[in-house]
Scaffold this motif. Structure first.
Motif, mmCIF file in Angstrom:
data_model
loop_
_atom_site.group_PDB
_atom_site.id
_atom_site.type_symbol
_atom_site.label_atom_id
_atom_site.label_comp_id
_atom_site.label_asym_id
_atom_site.label_seq_id
_atom_site.Cartn_x
_atom_site.Cartn_y
_atom_site.Cartn_z
ATOM 1 N N MET A 179 -5.893 -2.901 -9.720
ATOM 2 C CA MET A 179 -6.436 -3.297 -8.417
ATOM 3 C C MET A 179 -7.941 -3.524 -8.510
ATOM 4 O O MET A 179 -8.481 -4.511 -7.995
ATOM 5 N N ALA A 180 -8.640 -2.585 -9.168
ATOM 6 C CA ALA A 180 -10.096 -2.676 -9.256
ATOM 7 C C ALA A 180 -10.548 -3.872 -10.079
ATOM 8 O O ALA A 180 -11.628 -4.420 -9.849
ATOM 9 N N VAL A 181 -9.737 -4.282 -11.036
ATOM 10 C CA VAL A 181 -10.093 -5.431 -11.877
ATOM 11 C C VAL A 181 -9.814 -6.751 -11.157
ATOM 12 O O VAL A 181 -10.600 -7.701 -11.231
ATOM 13 N N VAL A 182 -8.686 -6.822 -10.419
ATOM 14 C CA VAL A 182 -8.262 -8.084 -9.805
ATOM 15 C C VAL A 182 -9.005 -8.366 -8.498
ATOM 16 O O VAL A 182 -9.373 -9.513 -8.220
ATOM 17 N N VAL B 176 1.632 -2.450 -13.116
ATOM 18 C CA VAL B 176 0.460 -3.312 -13.289
ATOM 19 C C VAL B 176 0.682 -4.659 -12.598
ATOM 20 O O VAL B 176 -0.212 -5.184 -11.911
ATOM 21 N N ILE B 177 1.874 -5.228 -12.752
ATOM 22 C CA ILE B 177 2.191 -6.507 -12.107
ATOM 23 C C ILE B 177 2.191 -6.341 -10.586
ATOM 24 O O ILE B 177 1.673 -7.199 -9.845
ATOM 25 N N GLN B 178 2.757 -5.252 -10.097
ATOM 26 C CA GLN B 178 2.727 -4.968 -8.657
ATOM 27 C C GLN B 178 1.283 -4.893 -8.149
ATOM 28 O O GLN B 178 0.954 -5.442 -7.098
ATOM 29 N N ALA B 179 0.445 -4.207 -8.898
ATOM 30 C CA ALA B 179 -0.942 -4.017 -8.466
ATOM 31 C C ALA B 179 -1.691 -5.338 -8.387
ATOM 32 O O ALA B 179 -2.531 -5.534 -7.497
ATOM 33 N N ALA B 180 -1.412 -6.266 -9.293
ATOM 34 C CA ALA B 180 -2.073 -7.574 -9.261
ATOM 35 C C ALA B 180 -1.747 -8.313 -7.968
ATOM 36 O O ALA B 180 -2.617 -8.943 -7.354
ATOM 37 N N GLY B 181 -0.491 -8.232 -7.532
ATOM 38 C CA GLY B 181 -0.113 -8.862 -6.265
ATOM 39 C C GLY B 181 -0.723 -8.164 -5.071
ATOM 40 O O GLY B 181 -1.227 -8.806 -4.136
ATOM 41 N N THR B 182 -0.734 -6.822 -5.086
ATOM 42 C CA THR B 182 -1.318 -6.045 -3.996
ATOM 43 C C THR B 182 -2.796 -6.364 -3.828
ATOM 44 O O THR B 182 -3.308 -6.464 -2.701
ATOM 45 N N GLN C 49 -12.842 0.605 -2.070
ATOM 46 C CA GLN C 49 -11.819 1.533 -1.592
ATOM 47 C C GLN C 49 -10.998 2.085 -2.755
ATOM 48 O O GLN C 49 -10.583 3.246 -2.733
ATOM 49 N N GLN C 50 -10.750 1.248 -3.752
ATOM 50 C CA GLN C 50 -10.028 1.741 -4.926
ATOM 51 C C GLN C 50 -10.853 2.798 -5.657
ATOM 52 O O GLN C 50 -10.321 3.821 -6.100
ATOM 53 N N LEU C 51 -12.158 2.550 -5.762
ATOM 54 C CA LEU C 51 -13.030 3.548 -6.379
ATOM 55 C C LEU C 51 -13.038 4.831 -5.554
ATOM 56 O O LEU C 51 -12.992 5.940 -6.099
ATOM 57 N N ILE D 50 0.824 -1.199 0.000
ATOM 58 C CA ILE D 50 0.000 0.000 0.000
ATOM 59 C C ILE D 50 0.862 1.254 0.000
ATOM 60 O O ILE D 50 0.527 2.265 -0.621
ATOM 61 N N LEU D 51 2.003 1.201 0.696
ATOM 62 C CA LEU D 51 2.967 2.294 0.633
ATOM 63 C C LEU D 51 3.374 2.557 -0.810
ATOM 64 O O LEU D 51 3.481 3.709 -1.257
ATOM 65 N N ASN D 52 3.568 1.490 -1.551
ATOM 66 C CA ASN D 52 3.970 1.581 -2.949
ATOM 67 C C ASN D 52 2.931 2.314 -3.800
ATOM 68 O O ASN D 52 3.258 2.930 -4.810
ATOM 69 N N GLU D 53 1.655 2.275 -3.357
ATOM 70 C CA GLU D 53 0.591 2.882 -4.170
ATOM 71 C C GLU D 53 0.763 4.399 -4.279
ATOM 72 O O GLU D 53 0.471 4.993 -5.310
ATOM 73 N N THR D 54 1.242 5.048 -3.212
ATOM 74 C CA THR D 54 1.406 6.504 -3.238
ATOM 75 C C THR D 54 2.882 6.921 -3.293
ATOM 76 O O THR D 54 3.188 8.113 -3.195
#
Length: 494
Positions: A82-85, A130-136, A430-432, A47-51
């Protein structure tokens, strides 16, 4: 040696807090503690990585020779993925074992981070994100479901406090850590910093996490996956393009994406309900939304989370544009608020176990609303760094008071078989909410600055004027959240 196991539900077996388990409880605690710890640390880094890139965007624009609109896709693409996975995680945690989901999530994030370290160009860096987000997307629902299933009820608030640190403090810490690293290194070092932490977490997780689930061979509804991707992806893309819509540039594509997304979401929801009525396994079970405590808690979380993330994005722009602060100074200014939110998380969780949700959530939402309205009045072109800190710290405290109790309350109000789906709904929305908060704050900041500039204000004063417009949005959203919080009660069963 073991009692007969109940019918498999795809969820982790709950640790019974009743008298019959009083003898083996220490052993269970010893087993559960490293599992929760490694999931909390992993989720915190993710989550830190997101911002993390919010402060680094100007550096990336110069280094990769890209425009601001293009650079923004590093955040938009992350949220889209994130929203898709996330809606598929309910299916994944039913179909796969906990160990398999953990291994898949950590491997994806590790691969994406390693690719980002070596990324020579923008397309490669975007692919890495994108790959990071799939794992998150997989780790967050896994963490929440694990807490609900393995932690005894009397300790759940305290442990949810740690989860609250992940959700509320990690995004706020992103700009601080990013500013400190960029002051001495390149943007590549932002990802280098995460690599050893993820590797250690992966190794520890593989040592302690066992297959506590009995996977079921449920069928993946491909049409639901497609509808979910179009729906959530279209809405988030439209939200990320609000600034373009307000400016009058490229309005057609975002508006079409919004219409297609909303239509796809409506069809998706109808299909999930119909599949459940027919006795089939839906991709995302929507029954948690029929539980009033869950629904009200969810709304309060989303409103406050949108305010928090919008503020985290808008404040650095205000400090650099209106106050002329350096990247490092901006990061250090954001640190006390993030620290306050993180340090209070476990304490708020322990208080929740004793006093329930209302004495914490209502003051927390009201405090966030008060800070947002005060920011509108006080953060002008003459504000000091101390003033920004003085307002940001209570915002972090209020966020902790809201997030920690409501995560425990919302998911704890559900029957055990809906933990995974309830967590997936919460994390998806939450992503939305994050996309909405970011888009609305940036759009209002841009629009306010443009209006002030047309009236003859200088660049710094115009930026400060735009920031006051953005903080109004936070005041409105948190005021609504405070009103909703007055209706919350601890479920009778708890």
């Amino acid at each position: 040696m073991h009692a007969s196991s109940p019918t498999p539900t795809g969820e982790l077996p709950a640790v019974d807090a009743g008298p019959s388990t009083s003898a083996p409880e220490p052993a269970a605690t010893t087993r559960v503690t490293p599992i929760i710890a490694v999931l909390v640390v992993s989720a915190f880094v993710m989550i830190l990585n997101e911002t993390l890139l919010s402060v680094a965007l100007p550096v990336l624009m110069e280094d990769l020779s890209i425009t601001a609109v293009t650079a923004q896709w590093l955040s938009t693409g992350f949220m889209l993925t994130m929203a898709v996975v996330i809606p598929t995680t309910g299916f994944l945690m039913t179909r796969l074992s906990v160990r398999s989901v953990f291994l898949l999530a950590m491997s994806l994030f590790l691969a994406g981070t390693a690719l980002a370290v070596l990324a020579p160009s923008f397309p490669v860096l975007l692919g890495a994100r994108v790959i990071q987000a799939a794992g998150t997307a997989m780790v967050l629902p896994l963490l929440m479901t694990t807490v609900l299933a393995l932690v005894p009820l009397r300790s759940r608030g305290l442990v949810m406090g740690l989860v609250g640190v992940v959700i509320s403090a990690a995004p706020a810490l992103g700009p601080t850590i990013s500013g400190a690293i960029l002051a001495r290194g390149s943007w590549h070092h932002l990802f280098v910093m995460m690599l050893p932490i993820i590797v250690v977490a992966l190794v520890i997780g593989l040592l302690f996490i066992r297959n506590y689930t009995e996977p079921r061979a449920v069928r993946l509804d491909v049409l639901s996956v497609v509808l979910s991707a179009i729906g959530f992806g279209g809405v988030i893309y439209a939200l990320a393009s609000i600034s373009a819509i307000v400016d009058g540039h490229a309005r057609l594509v975002p508006l079409l994406a919004a219409a297609a997304g909303l239509l796809a979401l409506a069809v998706f929801a109808a299909r999930q309900v119909r599949m459940r009525a027919r006795g089939q396994e839906p991709l995302l079970d929507l029954r948690p939304l029929t539980v009033r405590t869950y629904l009200v808690s969810l709304l309060v979380i989303l409103l406050c989370f949108a305010t928090m993330l919008g503020t985290v994005v808008a404040l650095p722009l205000y400090m650099t544009g209106a106050l002329g602060m350096s990247t490092l100074a901006v990061g250090l200014t954001m640190l006390p608020g993030a620290a306050a939110s993180g340090l209070l998380g476990p304490l708020v969780g322990a208080l929740y176990d004793r006093v329930g949700p209302l004495p914490l959530v209502l003051p927390g939402a009201a405090l966030m609303a008060l800070v947002s309205w005060a920011s509108m009045l006080l953060l002008d072109g003459d504000a000091t760094q101390g003033m920004v800190i003085a307002l940001n710290v209570p915002l972090g405290i209020g966020m902790s008071m809201v997030m920690t109790p409501l995560m425990a309350l919302s998911l704890g109000a559900l029957p055990k078989e809906l933990y995974g789906h309830g967590s997936a709904i919460l994390n998806t929305l939450q992503q939305l909410a994050g996309a909405l908060g970011t888009a609305v704050f940036i759009a209002l900041l841009t629009l306010g600055a443009a209006v002030a500039a047309e009236s003859g204000a200088g660049a710094e004063l115009a930026q400060a004027s735009g920031a006051t417009w953005a903080f109004v949005a936070g005041g409105v959203m948190c005021s609504i959240a405070a009103l909703l919080a007055t209706t919350l009660r601890r479920p009778q069963a708890a």
